[in-house]
Scaffold this active site. Structure first.
Site, PDB file in Angstrom:
ATOM      1  N   TYR A 142       0.820  -1.219   0.000  1.00 41.98           N
ATOM      2  CA  TYR A 142       0.000   0.000   0.000  1.00 41.98           C
ATOM      3  C   TYR A 142       0.855   1.271   0.000  1.00 41.98           C
ATOM      4  O   TYR A 142       0.379   2.355  -0.320  1.00 41.98           O
ATOM      5  CB  TYR A 142      -0.943   0.031   1.210  1.00 41.98           C
ATOM      6  CG  TYR A 142      -2.067  -0.990   1.160  1.00 41.98           C
ATOM      7  CD1 TYR A 142      -2.236  -1.820   0.054  1.00 41.98           C
ATOM      8  CD2 TYR A 142      -2.965  -1.124   2.209  1.00 41.98           C
ATOM      9  CE1 TYR A 142      -3.253  -2.762   0.007  1.00 41.98           C
ATOM     10  CE2 TYR A 142      -3.985  -2.060   2.164  1.00 41.98           C
ATOM     11  CZ  TYR A 142      -4.117  -2.884   1.067  1.00 41.98           C
ATOM     12  OH  TYR A 142      -5.127  -3.813   1.024  1.00 41.98           O
ATOM     13  N   LYS A 193       3.016 -15.355   1.735  1.00 44.99           N
ATOM     14  CA  LYS A 193       2.895 -16.040   0.435  1.00 44.99           C
ATOM     15  C   LYS A 193       4.328 -16.358   0.018  1.00 44.99           C
ATOM     16  O   LYS A 193       4.807 -15.958  -1.063  1.00 44.99           O
ATOM     17  CB  LYS A 193       2.168 -15.117  -0.557  1.00 44.99           C
ATOM     18  CG  LYS A 193       1.774 -15.769  -1.859  1.00 44.99           C
ATOM     19  CD  LYS A 193       0.637 -16.768  -1.723  1.00 44.99           C
ATOM     20  CE  LYS A 193       0.349 -17.427  -3.059  1.00 44.99           C
ATOM     21  NZ  LYS A 193      -0.581 -18.573  -2.946  1.00 44.99           N
ATOM     22  N   ASP A 225      -3.636 -17.821   1.034  1.00 46.62           N
ATOM     23  CA  ASP A 225      -4.830 -18.429   0.422  1.00 46.62           C
ATOM     24  C   ASP A 225      -5.405 -19.506   1.341  1.00 46.62           C
ATOM     25  O   ASP A 225      -6.620 -19.592   1.552  1.00 46.62           O
ATOM     26  CB  ASP A 225      -4.522 -18.975  -0.980  1.00 46.62           C
ATOM     27  CG  ASP A 225      -3.183 -19.691  -1.064  1.00 46.62           C
ATOM     28  OD1 ASP A 225      -2.361 -19.558  -0.141  1.00 46.62           O
ATOM     29  OD2 ASP A 225      -2.954 -20.399  -2.066  1.00 46.62           O
ATOM     30  N   ASP A 249      -5.493  -6.582   5.732  1.00 41.70           N
ATOM     31  CA  ASP A 249      -6.686  -5.809   5.375  1.00 41.70           C
ATOM     32  C   ASP A 249      -7.816  -6.769   5.027  1.00 41.70           C
ATOM     33  O   ASP A 249      -8.943  -6.662   5.530  1.00 41.70           O
ATOM     34  CB  ASP A 249      -6.320  -4.942   4.151  1.00 41.70           C
ATOM     35  CG  ASP A 249      -7.365  -3.898   3.835  1.00 41.70           C
ATOM     36  OD1 ASP A 249      -8.342  -3.784   4.592  1.00 41.70           O
ATOM     37  OD2 ASP A 249      -7.199  -3.200   2.812  1.00 41.70           O
ATOM     38  N   ASP A 253     -11.066  -8.251   7.706  1.00 40.10           N
ATOM     39  CA  ASP A 253     -12.472  -8.008   7.373  1.00 40.10           C
ATOM     40  C   ASP A 253     -13.242  -9.319   7.307  1.00 40.10           C
ATOM     41  O   ASP A 253     -14.389  -9.402   7.758  1.00 40.10           O
ATOM     42  CB  ASP A 253     -12.590  -7.272   6.029  1.00 40.10           C
ATOM     43  CG  ASP A 253     -12.610  -5.764   6.230  1.00 40.10           C
ATOM     44  OD1 ASP A 253     -12.248  -5.304   7.332  1.00 40.10           O
ATOM     45  OD2 ASP A 253     -12.986  -5.035   5.288  1.00 40.10           O
TER      46      ASP A 253
END
Ligand code: NAD
Length: 360
Positions: A142, A193, A225, A249, A253
């Protein structure tokens, strides 16, 4: 020693839920002689209206001077047409995060058994769910440079971002996560990852190195994943999860939704100086603002988090969490968590019920 607590109600329901959280803070302060000094300041749209900008200098000064900040929520349609940098969210909230270097985001996903029916998962999968997601908040893709949209030689446009983490950034969020795990069930799952992304290969290596300093914490690794899948399949397998900005993020959620109601979820953001900003996960809810029906429990639970993590007062934190459980046992519900057979209450009635439970 006196601890300074800065209250930033903000906009919309922020003002209503903060009034209830303040009552809880004041009661605990008096009853348990916590030596807290409460102050209040403007942020967001209300600050734009009265002081001309979303984060007035005096508010920022008070933020820097505070041990902990309790934020309601900012934003609303009234300010949506301002340039993005001036809006309550970017000019107020994100600016506080940046100015104070709040790099460590703590998002618990805690489901009170009384609300197990509110989850989209089967009650047996989520009843008593208690996960803490530690998300790196100021680095990663980000913020990585270079970034942008460029035109290739063939005339096609290409968007690009950079996933970047320095060892020191990984280490400091890792430390927060290991320390959180030490206070809980001592299990930490680091999500990456590392089979594809070099930045997360380094992430894994640094986490492995840190683990030697925390022999009492059991460290495991999971690809993002699989972590997304496991969160939905069997969420109670997790205690603390730590991950980078983007994965955090998304996963936080998803974890939040396991609990069914955004009105119940607190959060915290910490910096290296030990200061923390505590806030509900939800926004200013303009659709219900001013009606006195917002759920104040996420903000009240944010007070509990503040006591536990920044003020190092675990007993009062537990008392607040137990008081919330008591009012749920009494069948009291604001509209967002209401189900048949319960008693629908207003924001202030819910706050008063928590205060009454704490006063016993
Ligand atoms: P929101 O979280 O404000 O509302 C989403 C839905 O959840 C709405 O239907 C709302 O009524 C409901 N809701 C939220 N909190 C509730 C509570 N405590 N009790 C009962 N119901 C509740 O998200 P949104 O509608 O996307 O955003 C509204 C405004 O808030 C926007 O201006 C947005 O930018 C801002 N926002 C601020 C923050 C923050 O201050 N941290 C976070 C998210 C959004």
């Amino acid at each position: 020693m006196t601890k300074k607590i800065l209250l930033l109600p903000g906009d919309g329901i922020g003002v209503e839920i903060m009034a209830e959280a303040r009552k809880v803070l004041e009661l605990m302060n008096e009853k348990h002689s916590l030596d807290l000094e409460l102050d209040e300041a403007l942020v967001g749209g209300s600050a734009i209206d009265s002081a001309g900008k979303a984060l007035p200098d005096i508010t920022l000064e008070k933020c820097h001077a505070a041990n902990a900040i309790l934020l309601g929520a900012v934003g609303g349609p009234k300010w949506d047409n301002l340039p993005p940098a001036d809006r309550p969210e970017k000019g107020g909230l994100l600016k506080i995060r940046k100015e104070m270097g709040l790099f460590g985001n703590l998002r618990p996903a805690l489901l009170y058994k009384q609300l197990a029916d509110a989850s989209s998962l089967k009650p047996e999968l989520v009843a008593d769910l208690d996960i803490l997601i530690v998300r790196e908040l100021t680095g990663g893709i980000y913020f990585g440079e270079p970034r942008g949209i460029r035109v290739l030689e063939n005339g096609e446009r290409q968007g690009y971002n950079t996933y970047v983490y320095a060892e020191s950034e990984i280490r400091r969020i890792g430390k927060v996560a290991f320390e959180m795990a030490q206070r809980r069930d001592k299990r930490l799952c680091s999500v990456d990852k590392a089979n594809v992304l070099e930045a997360t290969m380094l992430w894994r290596e640094v986490m492995e190195g840190l683990a030697k300093d925390y022999p009492d914490v059991e460290l495991s690794h999971m690809y993002v994943d699989n972590a997304a899948m496991q969160l939905i399949r069997a969420p109670k397998q997790f205690d603390v999860m730590v991950t980078g900005n983007m994965f955090g993020d998304i996963l936080s959620d998803a974890a939040a939704m396991l609990t069914g109601s955004i009105g119940m979820l607190p959060s915290a953001s910490m910096n290296e100086k030990g200061q923390g900003m505590y806030e509900p996960c939800h926004g200013s809810a303009p659709d219900i603002a001013g009606q006195g029906i917002a759920n104040p429990l996420a903000t009240i639970l944010s007070v509990a988090m503040m006591m536990r993590y920044t003020l190092n007062m675990p007993e009062p934190a537990l008392l607040i969490e137990e008081a919330v459980s008591t009012v749920l046992d009494q069948g009291l519900r604001t509209g967002d968590i209401y189900s048949e057979g319960c008693t629908k209450v207003s924001t202030s009635e819910m706050g008063a019920a928590v205060v009454a439970a704490l006063s016993l």
